[in-house]
Motif scaffolding. Structure first.
Motif, PDB file in Angstrom:
ATOM      1  N   UNK A 180       5.989 -40.711  16.383  1.00 26.56           N
ATOM      2  CA  UNK A 180       6.933 -39.607  16.541  1.00 26.56           C
ATOM      3  C   UNK A 180       8.069 -39.783  15.537  1.00 26.56           C
ATOM      4  N   UNK A 181       8.624 -38.694  15.142  1.00 22.92           N
ATOM      5  CA  UNK A 181       9.726 -38.721  14.189  1.00 22.92           C
ATOM      6  C   UNK A 181      11.012 -39.183  14.885  1.00 22.92           C
ATOM      7  N   UNK A 182      11.754 -40.018  14.194  1.00 18.84           N
ATOM      8  CA  UNK A 182      13.004 -40.513  14.766  1.00 18.84           C
ATOM      9  C   UNK A 182      14.133 -39.536  14.467  1.00 18.84           C
ATOM     10  N   UNK A 183      15.208 -39.626  15.239  1.00 16.39           N
ATOM     11  CA  UNK A 183      16.372 -38.783  14.940  1.00 16.39           C
ATOM     12  C   UNK A 183      16.914 -39.027  13.522  1.00 16.39           C
ATOM     13  N   UNK A 184      16.802 -40.254  13.035  1.00 15.40           N
ATOM     14  CA  UNK A 184      17.253 -40.540  11.667  1.00 15.40           C
ATOM     15  C   UNK A 184      16.396 -39.808  10.637  1.00 15.40           C
ATOM     16  N   UNK A 185      15.081 -39.735  10.894  1.00 14.59           N
ATOM     17  CA  UNK A 185      14.192 -38.984   9.996  1.00 14.59           C
ATOM     18  C   UNK A 185      14.609 -37.514   9.934  1.00 14.59           C
ATOM     19  N   UNK A 186      14.858 -36.953  11.088  1.00 15.91           N
ATOM     20  CA  UNK A 186      15.232 -35.538  11.162  1.00 15.91           C
ATOM     21  C   UNK A 186      16.583 -35.304  10.510  1.00 15.91           C
ATOM     22  N   UNK A 187      17.511 -36.229  10.730  1.00 18.03           N
ATOM     23  CA  UNK A 187      18.822 -36.108  10.085  1.00 18.03           C
ATOM     24  C   UNK A 187      18.677 -36.120   8.566  1.00 18.03           C
ATOM     25  N   UNK A 188      17.783 -36.973   8.066  1.00 15.93           N
ATOM     26  CA  UNK A 188      17.523 -37.010   6.625  1.00 15.93           C
ATOM     27  C   UNK A 188      16.973 -35.693   6.117  1.00 15.93           C
ATOM     28  N   UNK A 189      16.066 -35.088   6.882  1.00 15.59           N
ATOM     29  CA  UNK A 189      15.503 -33.787   6.488  1.00 15.59           C
ATOM     30  C   UNK A 189      16.574 -32.695   6.516  1.00 15.59           C
ATOM     31  N   UNK A 190      17.436 -32.722   7.516  1.00 19.88           N
ATOM     32  CA  UNK A 190      18.507 -31.725   7.597  1.00 19.88           C
ATOM     33  C   UNK A 190      19.495 -31.881   6.444  1.00 19.88           C
ATOM     34  N   UNK A 191      19.850 -33.125   6.129  1.00 15.92           N
ATOM     35  CA  UNK A 191      20.745 -33.369   4.993  1.00 15.92           C
ATOM     36  C   UNK A 191      20.116 -32.886   3.691  1.00 15.92           C
ATOM     37  N   UNK A 192      18.831 -33.169   3.534  1.00 14.53           N
ATOM     38  CA  UNK A 192      18.131 -32.733   2.320  1.00 14.53           C
ATOM     39  C   UNK A 192      18.080 -31.211   2.238  1.00 14.53           C
ATOM     40  N   UNK A 193      17.877 -30.543   3.365  1.00 12.32           N
ATOM     41  CA  UNK A 193      17.868 -29.075   3.370  1.00 12.32           C
ATOM     42  C   UNK A 193      19.206 -28.519   2.899  1.00 12.32           C
ATOM     43  N   UNK A 194      20.274 -29.154   3.322  1.00  4.29           N
ATOM     44  CA  UNK A 194      21.596 -28.708   2.902  1.00  4.29           C
ATOM     45  C   UNK A 194      21.757 -28.865   1.386  1.00  4.29           C
ATOM     46  N   UNK A 195      21.319 -29.991   0.845  1.00  2.00           N
ATOM     47  CA  UNK A 195      21.411 -30.222  -0.601  1.00  2.00           C
ATOM     48  C   UNK A 195      20.497 -29.276  -1.374  1.00  2.00           C
ATOM     49  N   UNK A 196      19.322 -29.014  -0.834  1.00  4.24           N
ATOM     50  CA  UNK A 196      18.356 -28.145  -1.508  1.00  4.24           C
ATOM     51  C   UNK A 196      18.889 -26.722  -1.625  1.00  4.24           C
ATOM     52  N   UNK A 197      19.660 -26.281  -0.657  1.00  3.60           N
ATOM     53  CA  UNK A 197      20.173 -24.913  -0.666  1.00  3.60           C
ATOM     54  C   UNK A 197      20.899 -24.570  -1.951  1.00  3.60           C
ATOM     55  N   UNK A 222      10.321 -28.304  12.474  1.00  5.86           N
ATOM     56  CA  UNK A 222       9.634 -27.498  13.495  1.00  5.86           C
ATOM     57  C   UNK A 222       8.694 -28.362  14.329  1.00  5.86           C
ATOM     58  N   UNK A 223       7.958 -29.246  13.673  1.00  3.83           N
ATOM     59  CA  UNK A 223       7.027 -30.126  14.391  1.00  3.83           C
ATOM     60  C   UNK A 223       7.804 -31.052  15.322  1.00  3.83           C
ATOM     61  N   UNK A 224       8.911 -31.584  14.847  1.00  4.53           N
ATOM     62  CA  UNK A 224       9.733 -32.471  15.672  1.00  4.53           C
ATOM     63  C   UNK A 224      10.264 -31.721  16.892  1.00  4.53           C
ATOM     64  N   UNK A 225      10.706 -30.478  16.694  1.00 10.55           N
ATOM     65  CA  UNK A 225      11.203 -29.688  17.819  1.00 10.55           C
ATOM     66  C   UNK A 225      10.106 -29.469  18.859  1.00 10.55           C
ATOM     67  N   UNK A 226       8.909 -29.175  18.401  1.00  6.95           N
ATOM     68  CA  UNK A 226       7.783 -28.966  19.309  1.00  6.95           C
ATOM     69  C   UNK A 226       7.442 -30.254  20.057  1.00  6.95           C
ATOM     70  N   UNK A 227       7.382 -31.370  19.321  1.00  9.64           N
ATOM     71  CA  UNK A 227       7.068 -32.652  19.964  1.00  9.64           C
ATOM     72  C   UNK A 227       8.151 -33.038  20.964  1.00  9.64           C
ATOM     73  N   UNK A 228       9.407 -32.781  20.626  1.00  8.43           N
ATOM     74  CA  UNK A 228      10.512 -33.097  21.542  1.00  8.43           C
ATOM     75  C   UNK A 228      10.438 -32.244  22.803  1.00  8.43           C
ATOM     76  N   UNK A 229      10.130 -30.963  22.639  1.00  6.34           N
ATOM     77  CA  UNK A 229      10.022 -30.086  23.803  1.00  6.34           C
ATOM     78  C   UNK A 229       8.847 -30.498  24.697  1.00  6.34           C
TER      79      UNK A 229
END
Length: 107
Positions: free
Chosen positions: A1-18, A93-100
């Motif tokens: 399963x993806x860790x919260x740190x993994x997801x935080x990294x993806x969110x940070x990268x999304x912000x930079x990619x914008x 999205x996958x992390x959200x589904x797995x968490x739910x």
């Protein structure tokens, strides 16, 4: 399963990619406009009498080839960023589904 740190990294990268994606898209749009400008300038420089010959000379010019290459490069950068953004969004999205799904299980 993806860790919260993994997801935080993806969110940070999304912000930079914008910002990078916006700049890449603007570069692509600008290079598309420049392609037409270079074509027109090369067409007008031609001293050939027939329009078809002027067009051929403009399309075969080094300046037009360079502008076309710049447009291609700008498109590649924009598409790579678009792909990276979509991939990171799918991971989240996958992390959200797995968490739910995990919240629904009785431990």
């Amino acid at each position: 399963m993806l860790s919260p740190d993994d997801i935080e990294g993806h969110l940070d990268a999304l912000q930079r990619i914008g910002d990078r994606a916006a700049e890449a898209r603007a570069d692509y749009e600008f290079s598309s406009d420049m392609l037409r400008t270079v074509y027109a300038a090369e067409y007008l420089k031609s001293e050939l009498p027939r329009a078809a010959d002027k067009e051929a000379e403009a399309l075969a010019s080094e300046a037009y080839r360079k502008a076309l290459e710049d447009r291609r490069n700008a498109f590649v950068v924009a598409e790579k960023l678009r792909h990276e953004r979509a991939w990171r969004e799918r991971v989240i999205d996958a992390w959200q589904t797995m968490s739910a799904n995990a919240r629904g299980r009785i431990l």
